[in-house]
Each structure stands twice: as structure tokens, then as C-alpha cells.
Design an enzyme around this catalytic site. Sequence first.
Site, mmCIF file in Angstrom:
data_model
loop_
_atom_site.group_PDB
_atom_site.id
_atom_site.type_symbol
_atom_site.label_atom_id
_atom_site.label_comp_id
_atom_site.label_asym_id
_atom_site.label_seq_id
_atom_site.Cartn_x
_atom_site.Cartn_y
_atom_site.Cartn_z
ATOM 1 N N GLU A 176 0.843 -1.203 0.000
ATOM 2 C CA GLU A 176 0.000 0.000 0.000
ATOM 3 C C GLU A 176 0.875 1.249 0.000
ATOM 4 O O GLU A 176 1.887 1.298 0.680
ATOM 5 C CB GLU A 176 -0.853 -0.018 1.281
ATOM 6 C CG GLU A 176 -1.880 1.083 1.366
ATOM 7 C CD GLU A 176 -2.496 1.173 2.765
ATOM 8 O OE1 GLU A 176 -1.817 0.829 3.758
ATOM 9 O OE2 GLU A 176 -3.665 1.592 2.855
ATOM 10 N N HIS A 231 2.614 4.519 0.873
ATOM 11 C CA HIS A 231 2.943 5.191 2.131
ATOM 12 C C HIS A 231 3.682 6.492 1.844
ATOM 13 O O HIS A 231 4.750 6.756 2.411
ATOM 14 C CB HIS A 231 3.755 4.263 3.047
ATOM 15 C CG HIS A 231 2.894 3.343 3.846
ATOM 16 N ND1 HIS A 231 2.316 2.218 3.296
ATOM 17 C CD2 HIS A 231 2.471 3.372 5.151
ATOM 18 C CE1 HIS A 231 1.596 1.598 4.223
ATOM 19 N NE2 HIS A 231 1.678 2.266 5.357
ATOM 20 N N ASP A 271 3.533 -1.841 5.559
ATOM 21 C CA ASP A 271 2.592 -2.618 6.383
ATOM 22 C C ASP A 271 2.965 -4.092 6.503
ATOM 23 O O ASP A 271 2.321 -4.842 7.256
ATOM 24 C CB ASP A 271 1.163 -2.489 5.827
ATOM 25 C CG ASP A 271 0.545 -1.144 6.163
ATOM 26 O OD1 ASP A 271 1.216 -0.322 6.810
ATOM 27 O OD2 ASP A 271 -0.607 -0.907 5.775
ATOM 28 N N HIS A 295 -2.062 -3.628 9.053
ATOM 29 C CA HIS A 295 -2.863 -2.848 8.102
ATOM 30 C C HIS A 295 -4.278 -2.757 8.651
ATOM 31 O O HIS A 295 -4.982 -3.769 8.749
ATOM 32 C CB HIS A 295 -2.828 -3.576 6.750
ATOM 33 C CG HIS A 295 -3.619 -2.949 5.650
ATOM 34 N ND1 HIS A 295 -3.369 -1.683 5.180
ATOM 35 C CD2 HIS A 295 -4.653 -3.423 4.898
ATOM 36 C CE1 HIS A 295 -4.209 -1.419 4.187
ATOM 37 N NE2 HIS A 295 -4.999 -2.448 4.008
ATOM 38 N N GLU A 302 -7.167 -1.946 7.632
ATOM 39 C CA GLU A 302 -8.318 -2.447 6.887
ATOM 40 C C GLU A 302 -8.449 -3.966 6.962
ATOM 41 O O GLU A 302 -9.503 -4.519 6.613
ATOM 42 C CB GLU A 302 -8.212 -2.017 5.410
ATOM 43 C CG GLU A 302 -8.493 -0.562 5.156
ATOM 44 C CD GLU A 302 -7.252 0.334 5.293
ATOM 45 O OE1 GLU A 302 -6.272 -0.101 5.953
ATOM 46 O OE2 GLU A 302 -7.264 1.435 4.741
ATOM 47 N N HIS A 350 -1.702 7.484 8.944
ATOM 48 C CA HIS A 350 -1.170 6.684 7.856
ATOM 49 C C HIS A 350 0.070 7.334 7.247
ATOM 50 O O HIS A 350 0.003 8.459 6.762
ATOM 51 C CB HIS A 350 -2.229 6.486 6.776
ATOM 52 C CG HIS A 350 -1.732 5.657 5.630
ATOM 53 N ND1 HIS A 350 -1.608 4.289 5.692
ATOM 54 C CD2 HIS A 350 -1.279 6.008 4.402
ATOM 55 C CE1 HIS A 350 -1.128 3.839 4.554
ATOM 56 N NE2 HIS A 350 -0.911 4.857 3.747
ATOM 57 N N GLU A 360 4.222 5.684 11.983
ATOM 58 C CA GLU A 360 4.790 4.674 11.091
ATOM 59 C C GLU A 360 6.183 5.077 10.600
ATOM 60 O O GLU A 360 7.072 4.234 10.450
ATOM 61 C CB GLU A 360 3.865 4.440 9.883
ATOM 62 C CG GLU A 360 2.612 3.644 10.238
ATOM 63 C CD GLU A 360 1.814 3.229 9.002
ATOM 64 O OE1 GLU A 360 1.246 2.139 9.006
ATOM 65 O OE2 GLU A 360 1.764 4.020 8.025
#
Lengths: 252, 252, 252, 252, 252, 252
Positions: free
Chosen positions: C27, C29, C38, C113, C115, C170, C175
Site C-alpha cells: 500500500e 505510504h 505494512d 494494516h 483495513e 497513515h 509509522e
Amino acid sequence: MNELSWPEYRQRILAGAVVFLPVGATEQHGHHMPLGVDVFLPMAISKMIAKNLDGLVAPGLAYGYKSQPRSGGGNHYIGTTSLSAASLIGSLKDVLLEFARHGCRKLVIMNGHYENAMFEVEAIDLALQDMRCRGVHDFKILKIDYFEFIPEKTLQMLFPDGFPGWALEHAAVFETSLMLHFHPELVHMDRLVDEQPANFPPYDVYPTNLGPIPPSGVLSKACSATAAKGLKIADDFDELITMSIKEEFGIA
Amino acid sequence: MNELSWPEYRQRILAGAVVFLPVGATEQHGHHMPLGVDVFLPMAISKMIAKNLDGLVAPGLAYGYKSQPRSGGGNHYIGTTSLSAASLIGSLKDVLLEFARHGCRKLVIMNGHYENAMFEVEAIDLALQDMRCRGVHDFKILKIDYFEFIPEKTLQMLFPDGFPGWALEHAAVFETSLMLHFHPELVHMDRLVDEQPANFPPYDVYPTNLGPIPPSGVLSKACSATAAKGLKIADDFDELITMSIKEEFGIA
Amino acid sequence: MNELSWPEYRQRILAGAVVFLPVGATEQHGHHMPLGVDVFLPMAISKMIAKNLDGLVAPGLAYGYKSQPRSGGGNHYIGTTSLSAASLIGSLKDVLLEFARHGCRKLVIMNGHYENAMFEVEAIDLALQDMRCRGVHDFKILKIDYFEFIPEKTLQMLFPDGFPGWALEHAAVFETSLMLHFHPELVHMDRLVDEQPANFPPYDVYPTNLGPIPPSGVLSKACSATAAKGLKIADDFDELITMSIKEEFGIA
Amino acid sequence: MNELSWPEYRQRILAGAVVFLPVGATEQHGHHMPLGVDVFLPMAISKMIAKNLDGLVAPGLAYGYKSQPRSGGGNHYIGTTSLSAASLIGSLKDVLLEFARHGCRKLVIMNGHYENAMFEVEAIDLALQDMRCRGVHDFKILKIDYFEFIPEKTLQMLFPDGFPGWALEHAAVFETSLMLHFHPELVHMDRLVDEQPANFPPYDVYPTNLGPIPPSGVLSKACSATAAKGLKIADDFDELITMSIKEEFGIA
Amino acid sequence: MNELSWPEYRQRILAGAVVFLPVGATEQHGHHMPLGVDVFLPMAISKMIAKNLDGLVAPGLAYGYKSQPRSGGGNHYIGTTSLSAASLIGSLKDVLLEFARHGCRKLVIMNGHYENAMFEVEAIDLALQDMRCRGVHDFKILKIDYFEFIPEKTLQMLFPDGFPGWALEHAAVFETSLMLHFHPELVHMDRLVDEQPANFPPYDVYPTNLGPIPPSGVLSKACSATAAKGLKIADDFDELITMSIKEEFGIA
Amino acid sequence: MNELSWPEYRQRILAGAVVFLPVGATEQHGHHMPLGVDVFLPMAISKMIAKNLDGLVAPGLAYGYKSQPRSGGGNHYIGTTSLSAASLIGSLKDVLLEFARHGCRKLVIMNGHYENAMFEVEAIDLALQDMRCRGVHDFKILKIDYFEFIPEKTLQMLFPDGFPGWALEHAAVFETSLMLHFHPELVHMDRLVDEQPANFPPYDVYPTNLGPIPPSGVLSKACSATAAKGLKIADDFDELITMSIKEEFGIA
């Protein structure tokens, strides 16, 4: 919608009516509230808002995704009656495709059960993919978890000592107040059990660890709920959700 | 069921209550009746009979299988909102497994939509297989298409010139009479369109051939429907279905 | 685990080793971090903690559920590579059943992650059902979203002006700091784009409304991220997650 | 790919980069090699060849289809961790559709596990069908089982006494030599068990008959494997696979 | 089996009869052979062998998995009519479970189409798992690709210049000879097209590259096929397959 | 179709041939008839009618949906071998899509098993949806339950004392007469068991209540069946079904 004949419904759809689809659950809500809270509330809120917009409220999905300990007490309660992911995704996807076939292009999913959200996302994504294959490119969906519309000010009024987070608000002050406003005959404040609020660790254990779950199923104290608070929240929703929908769908 | 709290529900289940699960559809029923007929009728009949048995009525499935031309006018009507086979089978299977988990052992599927029947059969079969894997061997299901309970005598009263067969009875004398009895406020006899009854060939054509389908969606004449006839049918059902359920579940 | 031969693995499993299964995503970033964040983070954290417990780290799932606008920027980014619900649920379920077959009874799903979470829940539930059918009743799973373990004190250190919520974190301070600690060679702070944080309305629009999403994909400011902060967070996780796992699995 | 940021990845895709997708397995490979051989080899070979073409290597699928007795020893080994057909097909299909969305049009599936092949075929077919519905008609996939590229001359060098067939080459001379070349630190030639090669009848028995399977999981003698042989094979692949890909994708 | 009444069938099953289930395909076999070759041959071979064992031949599956270029010419031919993986797996699994319910414990899957094999493996695995959940632990399946039983000597007789591999034996000497033996009326040697054998590269291209496929669909020369060769092969199968089945099922 | 080569088949399809697809079942039909009745009859009727139209008969589906007590005696009989809904729907859908790919546009599903009907409907609907996505809009399907074509006059000849309804006509006068006409060698009138006809209540019980089912599996008396009656019915079908197909497909 369900009380209209098909020619009446068709006329409304052709006129561009917004369709509200309540998606709920059949889930324990403590000793003082019925199993249908997660259907009754999105249905009531949908009807309230549909009135402002001459919208239509479709029959709701009465069964939702499996209740989780940290948001709904867990799926081990007798009475909690849940769908698997595949069935919920499939049913919602099918219904969305049918509304697209009818000519509807403005749809609101009014979600009343936290655990449903990601499965609604998948149903929406799959349905929109299929619509594109069928040449429908202008179907727009708002996915609303109505509790996210509560304004900071109302939150402070409800939780003068600080908001514990939506996680623990299952069958507690927020939902109970709304039920006292919309369906007072279904709430029995005298049956409220006096328990400590749930105290969950920051992870999930499977099979479900019953330890941190208050046996009644109420995750934090609901005793301060009142119909007046419910009215205030409903008024907020009536104003704010209506406004958002109008804006998104370009309704004057 | 949905208006009970989980401890109330549990108590009733522990006492051996029969659970009624209405399975319906959202489907055109002509100009004179609403889209929800196939949910309203099994729900009303379930409630009527549940009273005799101290039974529980679960939230109904409001969306059913795709309407077929020869039994429901076809799935092309705007307003008819249907599920695919997989979603209907999956949802019903999930719900049956949940009732088994609750401890329920006596369940009645009250079907209000002809096209659902075989998918209910598959859901039942899959659920019973899973139950056996989970060690549940005594769950018993009655699958009732209520119209099959109508006695010959009442049929003759309804159709003095001979019964045209259930196939054409969509939105016609039988359903309209029942709706006039249970939900008169939702029926508009003045909107009835004067059309010839449908005249289908003895096979199906796909994509649907609209030729033989009366545009209103009413497959045979409904004008002789009355609330009195509806009351008579309801009384028959009340007696006969109750009797069958008592016998099958060994209820005194 | 993947670097052991099967007899070595078997010996460790027989000795009761905890298995860590990192579940990630591919994904976007932002401009400053790679697509694999992730996966890299749950893998690094799993290895860090497995060391304390003599645990095993299984090959991670490198693809996760579709990125959502309010938590990952949305699934329209080029590079974001996602699974459907069915594939993610199915893959994870299969793998859990295999670990049960091996004799493993203590498994940690280390989710990287947001989701993925609800689909992991479904996979776990389906796998546990199947295990019960196969006679396995003592398989225990901890589902850990590691960011939930961050202590209040560290949160204040990271966000001296107040925590904006995980939703907007995010590819941001949290992170990025962890990546600077674990994989500094993969972070390019000089490529950070200076944008306003995302400002989402309290609902979702489908098809995705790109309006409120910062084009870079970073939902809030990451510029204050440092390796030192990453180290502090990692130390917290090392202590707190290890402690929880020991407690849950009864490890001295 | 996983170490690039999304803008870097996008730039490479827009420039027409070939994407390599290694599909492997977590499967026993005897006492002398690790469970990850079927991931490590296609990953190493993909990287080797991608360098020649300025291609991208996507995160591999680390779990593959159930190991079969005659090609991988069988799925009863502790450590072998496999997917069902539906999960493998679904995951691969999803990922292919995502690469198509990114704009990639040249993809190589580098298969490292014999049992995966037909499920990859189904995933490819389903993905290409969906792509066509979405208007993508120029996505081209090469499905490569790298061992099929070995030239006759090298085969004779590896098997001076005659090639026993790929069937028995599980964890034997071929794979061991490649591992000694690419990952010598993960091979332990001293742990090789001295067993007779497998002697299977020309059909399969289910449930698996353990009789003909050498307990170590090595289907034929691996003791003659050397890093030099691995280098020779790798060089062959480097030349031949690169040449084929260039030709198929029209790369100068 | 299909020509027996259920009491006759039951008696045979109770007596321990072996059930043969031919699984075929509807697939092009050149200009000289019919679409049904992959059903006719396993059916004929099953009947031949069942006679030796007093076994039963079940109705075959007439549609198989999608034809692949390198083994069947590819699925683009008009006439080739194939199933998806899910349908083939599901159908075969269902049928296996039914035979288990009947009391059958010895089943032979006689596969007539190379591409089916791995999907049969999955169907078998899923069916055996379900059987175990239902308490059936002694159901044994032999999965036979009959062509694997051909002895070296016969192979040399068929291919005096060296065996080109099964891959290219589609609609060629082997299958044509067997058809000339079992169903001479369905073979038209005069229609054989004189083409060069297929020359495939050692990988697959999707969408299918028609280049290397001989337009007739015959992958290598069939002109040397004779009924006498077919008889020889059939005799080999009759002896060798019968022997293996007797041994595996402990039949004297 | 299965006996044609692909170039012959292609030529017929290009010329606009109607394809008949028999869909049957493997199901008990009493002591006097074989398990294959529901395949043999639609196959024989398809061939009879195809001759009139120069049509093609495709390989039939030999396994159908689970037998139901009130129409086929129930699925507990040894010998009855059935598919689940998903497998039947999937297989039929796949096959329909293949015929569309071939260029066929006129297809008749000749159903020989009552329980299949609604699953055929779903397969047709899913296939037509997929065809539309692939740009095929002129594929037309007739779904024929042949018994519905029997004229009133013939019905009176068969049932001089009044027609008991198709429900009870399983393995009785109608089917037995047709089998005596088409396959006399497979009928054994001397094995007919003298039992009372089935007497079912107007609902279904699950798990199946064996009480009302005649143990032989014949739901009403078959003793008056004759080949002459079968010939009469076959002649009716030959005329009436041919006429309908010609009309629907515009064949002169």
C-alpha cells in the site's frame, strides 16, 4: 418504500429520490433494551432524514455481522443472531445492484452496527465494479455510521467526565438515549444492571475470553441516558446528516 | 423477538418456544398493493399463529429470490429487489445456525414468496449438515408455504368458477384478500387495472419475454377480493397451521 | 520459520512455540516510504518479540484488504495492491487450519494494516469452527493491532499538540518513526511533501471522492518523525506486547 | 517493488517495466533444506532476471497449493502449510487485476511449486475475463515454471545416469544445487538422510498412502548437489528465460 | 450404475462393490475424432475393468476443466466446452460425499482429461475432510490417469522413434488407437490433416498464443494409429489397472 | 454433439443449429426403474425433437439437485446421488457461457428433474449477465420441463380417475410409460411393489420425515403404465415441443 406500489416507487426514483438502506443487526443490548436496537435506530434516523429530502427508506437488513467483544459484547450471547461475511457482503451487493437497475443513482447506507462497516465496504466495491461492467458509472453511495456525526458539543453534554470512546458505547448512554427518544416503550431503565464498565486489553482473544465482558452485555454505564439527551442527538443528526447528504447529492 | 431483551429471549428459548422466521421478498404486486406484500403476509400470519403457541417471531428476511414471470411477473419491474441464490441461501443458513446455537430446536420458516422455496431447501440442508458436525442432532424445521394450507372448500368460495392454479395467483384474489384483512390501509382497490389474465406458454424464455405478462404485474383478476374473504382464509390458516405445528413439535 | 527444515520446525512446535503470523498489505505510504511498510513493520515487530519468547515467525501475508481513503488514502493509488474480502479471509483461514494440523496451539496474528482487521476476525471464526469439527478445541489466537499497545505517555511524546487519532496516522509520525528505527535505509525524509493534513467528513463516499485526500498519500504531517521516537515505540511494544502474550499463553 | 515508494513504482510501470510475481509454497524440503525453498528460488531467479530487464519483483505469494505425494512428499508433513484451491486462485486473481489497474501490461508469474500450476491457470483465466469486462485487452502474462527451461545438456550434466523425471526431483539434486548457489547458508548437506529414492505406483491414493514416501521427504538422492551445478543452472536460466521474456514482450 | 434400480445398487454397494467414476471433458480431438473422446475412453476403460471386479460404473462427468494449449490445444476451439475450477471441484466433491453416504468405501476416479487432475485432487481433499467431520474415516479413493499405466514395452511399440512425451499425445497415436479399438465407428482416419507436430516453448502465454498450435488441434502425428495398437494398450490396462485396484482394495 | 468432430460441430453452429442440453439427475425411481430415468428421458426427448430441427444434443448433466420427499422421495435413498446448489448452478452457468462463446444463440434446457428448475433459473440469469458483460446480447434460452407440455386430453387418458398432480407422479404412470416406450429393456414391471400412494401434509419437515414416503420410492401407483401410453405422450411432445421451439426461434 415497502408500502408503495411499484408505479409509485418508479415515479419517485425517476424524480431522483435518495434511497436510504438501513443495515443493522440482531444483537444483545443489555437487560434494558431489545435485540433490535441496531435496526430500530438506523431505521428511525433514516425515516427522520428521508422526510427532509423526500427520500425513500428501503427495507432494512435485520441481521448483521458477528458481534465482537470490544464493540458489542461478543457473538456468544443468546439472542445475538449474525451473518457470516460472505452472506452479508453478498446480500448487500445484490440489493445495491437492484437499486442501480431501478434507475436509482443516490443511495445512503445507514449503518447501525459497528461490525458491519468493512463488509459494507466490500459489498459496495463489488457492486460498483459490476455496475461499471453493466455500463452504470454514476451511482453514488454515502456510507454513514450515524454516530460519527455527533458534534463535539453534544459529546461533552453526554459525557461531562470525558468520552470513553465509541468502543464502549454499546447499549450505553448514547444508544439508550436515542432509543428513549425514538422508541421509549421498548426501553426498561429499571432493568439496568449496576456493573462496572468493561475493561478490555488492547487486543482480541479467540475463542472469546468472557472475562472482561460485563455479563449484562452493557459495556459502559447507561444510567444517565434520558429521552431529552436522545432528542438533542436526534436533532443534531437531523441537521447535520441532512446537510451532508444535500451537499453530496447536489440537492438544493 | 426483536423487541425482547436477550435475557427475555433466552428464557423463552429455554422454555422451548417455537421460532417463526418469515422469509419474504420486495416485489411488485400490481398498482393496488405495495412492494412489501410478500413480507407483510408471512409476518402477519406468523404473529397470528405464534400467539396460539406462545412462539417467537424473528425478524424477517425482506429480500427474496428473483421474481419469475410465471409466478411473480418477472424480475424486470422497477421496485422488485431481489437476492442471488448464493446470498439468500447463505443468509438463511447463517441465521438457522445461530438459532441452533441459542438452543432453539423448533423452527418454522414461513415463506411468503414462491421463488424462495428451493433456496430455502438448500439453506436448510447445509445448515443441518453443519449442525450435525457441531453435535446438534435434534433441530427440527417446518418449511411452510402458507398458501398450501388453504382447504378445498375455501378455494371453491374464492374461485367459484374454478381455481386457475397458484401460478397466476400473484397479486390476485388470494393475496389481495389477505392484505385487505391484515393491512387494509395498504391496499387501493380503486387503482386496480382492468387487464386480461396472463396467458403463459408451458415453458420459460430467457431473457424474459414480456409479451404474456400483463403490464400491471397482476397475473389474474383481483377485483373480487374482499376483507371478508381474507378473514376466512386467515381463520383457516390460524386453525390448520397451528394444528400442524402442534402435532409436528409435540405441543399439547 | 521459513528458514528452518521441517524436523527443526516440528521440534519447536512440539515444544509449544508461539507462532507469529504477520498480516500486512502492499500500500502506498507517501513519497518518503516504500509500498511494503505494512509488511515490514509487523514482520520486524514479530521478530523482535518472538526472540523474547523463543517463538517462530511464519511467512507473512504480503497483500491485504483494499485501502480505504480515511485510513490508507484509498485503493486508487498506483502501487497499492489489494485482495478482495473472500481471498483474504480464505487464505488466512487456510493457514490457521494448517498450523492447527501441525500441532501449534498458540498463534499471534500481528496485523500491520488497519483495513485487514474485520476480515481477520472472519477468518479466525471460520477456522475455529472448522477446528472444532476436526476435534481441535484448544487453539488460541491473539489478534494484535500493534499500534493499540502504545502507552499514553509515548503518545504524548509523539504528539505534543494532541493526538489526531489513528485514522490520520497513515504514513505519518508513528509509522515513519518505526520505519526509521527498523529500516532506515528505506525511508527518504527529504522526499516528504509539505501538504495540509487530510480533512475528511464523518462518512464515506463511493466511488472514492479524491477531494479530501492529500495527493502524496500521507494523511497527516510526518516531518517530526525520528529514529529515536521509533526506538522508544519499539521498546514499548517489546515490553508490553511480550508481557501480554506471556500472560495470555501462560508462559513464565 | 515493495521497497519503492508509489511514485517510483508508478514511474517504472509507466515506462513499461515487466513485473515478476513469484508464487511459491511453504513446504517440507527434507532435513537439509528449509521450508521456504519454493519461495526463495523463484524470488532469487526473478531478481536475477529482472536485473537484465530493469523489471520489478512483486512480493511473492508465500503459501501455495497442497503438496502432493508424488511431487512434494504430501501435505501431511508438519511444516508444510498450504492453501485451498479457492484461496490461491482468488488471491492470485485479485493481485493480477490490481497490476492491470496500475497500468502494468507485462507480467511474469514465476512459479516455484509444481502443485500451483493449474490453479495459476484458473486465476489467470478469471482475471483476464474480468479485465476484458473492464476494457483491458492488452495485458499479457507469461507463466513460467523455471525448471522447464533447463537445457538437455545441463540435464545430462546433473544426471549422468539418466534423468529420473521432474516428479522425483523434489528437494533433490536440482533444487539443492540451486539453493547451494543462491542461499548456501540455508542448506545443511551434512543432515542429508541416506534413503532409497521414492518408488511410486502410477496412480494416487487418498487418504495419502505413506508407504512409498521416504520419511525424510526427499524423493530422490540429493547428495551429488553442488553450488557449482547450481551456478550452471542459474546461468542457463539467466540466459534462456531472459531471452524468452524479451522475445515475448518485444523488448530489444 | 445408472441402469440399476436403487435396491439393486444398494445390494451391490453393501457387498463392497468398487465404484468407478469416469471424469472426462468435451474437447476438440482433431478432424478425425469426436468431441467426446475424453469421456468415451475413461468410460470404456472403466467398464472393461469393472467387469473383472464386479464393480459399478457411475455416470461420468462429461465436462472437464479448460483445455490448455500444451496438452489439449487450448480452450479457444469451437466445441471445446469446459467448466471453471469451482464448478468442477464442487461437482466432484458433492458426488464423492454422496457415494460415502450410500455406504461405498472403494472408489476409483478414472480421469480421461489431463487438465482435470489437480481439481480432482482438491475435490477429493475437501470431500475427505467433510467425511471425517461426518464420522466417515475409511473411504478410499484411487485417482487414476489411465495413460500412466502404459508399460515401457508398449510405449516403444507405439513410438519406435522415441516417445515425444504425454504433453503432445493429444488426439494423436495413443488416443486414436484406443478409440479405433473401443469406438471405431467414431474415428475417421481419412480426415486426418497432415500437419507438423506442435512445437511449444517451455512456458505458457496468456491470452493463448495460437502460433505454435497446429490448427487441426492434433498436437502430434496420429497417422500410425491402428485398432491393433489400441487393443494392445487396452489389454495392458485391463491387466495392470485391475491388478493395482485389487491390491489397493484388498480384493482377492 | 459429442460424436461430432469440432469442425463438424462448428459448421452446424454457424448454420444456426439449436443446441439441446438435457439436465437430469441420478435418483431412485422405485424397484422397477433404473437410477438414470431423469437423464434417459430428457436425453431421449431431446434427440427425438432435435431430429425435427436438425439440432444438436449436448452431453447431459447426469447429476441434479437433491431429491425432495414430495417430488422425488427424498435424498436419503441409497443410489440417489445429488449436487449442491452451488455446483449445479456453477456447472450449468459455465456450460452456457461456453456455448455462447462457440457462437450458439439458440439453446434449449431440457429438464428431466423437478428439483433442478430454480437452480437452472439462477444459472441462466448469471450466465446472461456475464454474456452481456462480454457483449453477447442475443443468446436465447428456452427452459423446458417437458411434462408441462402434456395436453389435457392425454392427461385424461392417463388418469381416467383424475390427475393427482405432478407432485406424486414420481416413478409412476407418466414416467414409467415413457420409459416403456423409450427404454423398455430398463423397466421391470414385475418388480413393482404394491403400496399405497404417498400422502404428504402440505408442508415440509427437515430432517426428512420418512413416515409419508412409500418405502419403494414410487409416490403413486404405476401399474397402469404401458408402452402405448408412452408412445402417445412422446408423440404429443414431438409435436408440441417442436412447434414451440420453432415459433420461439423463428424456424420455418
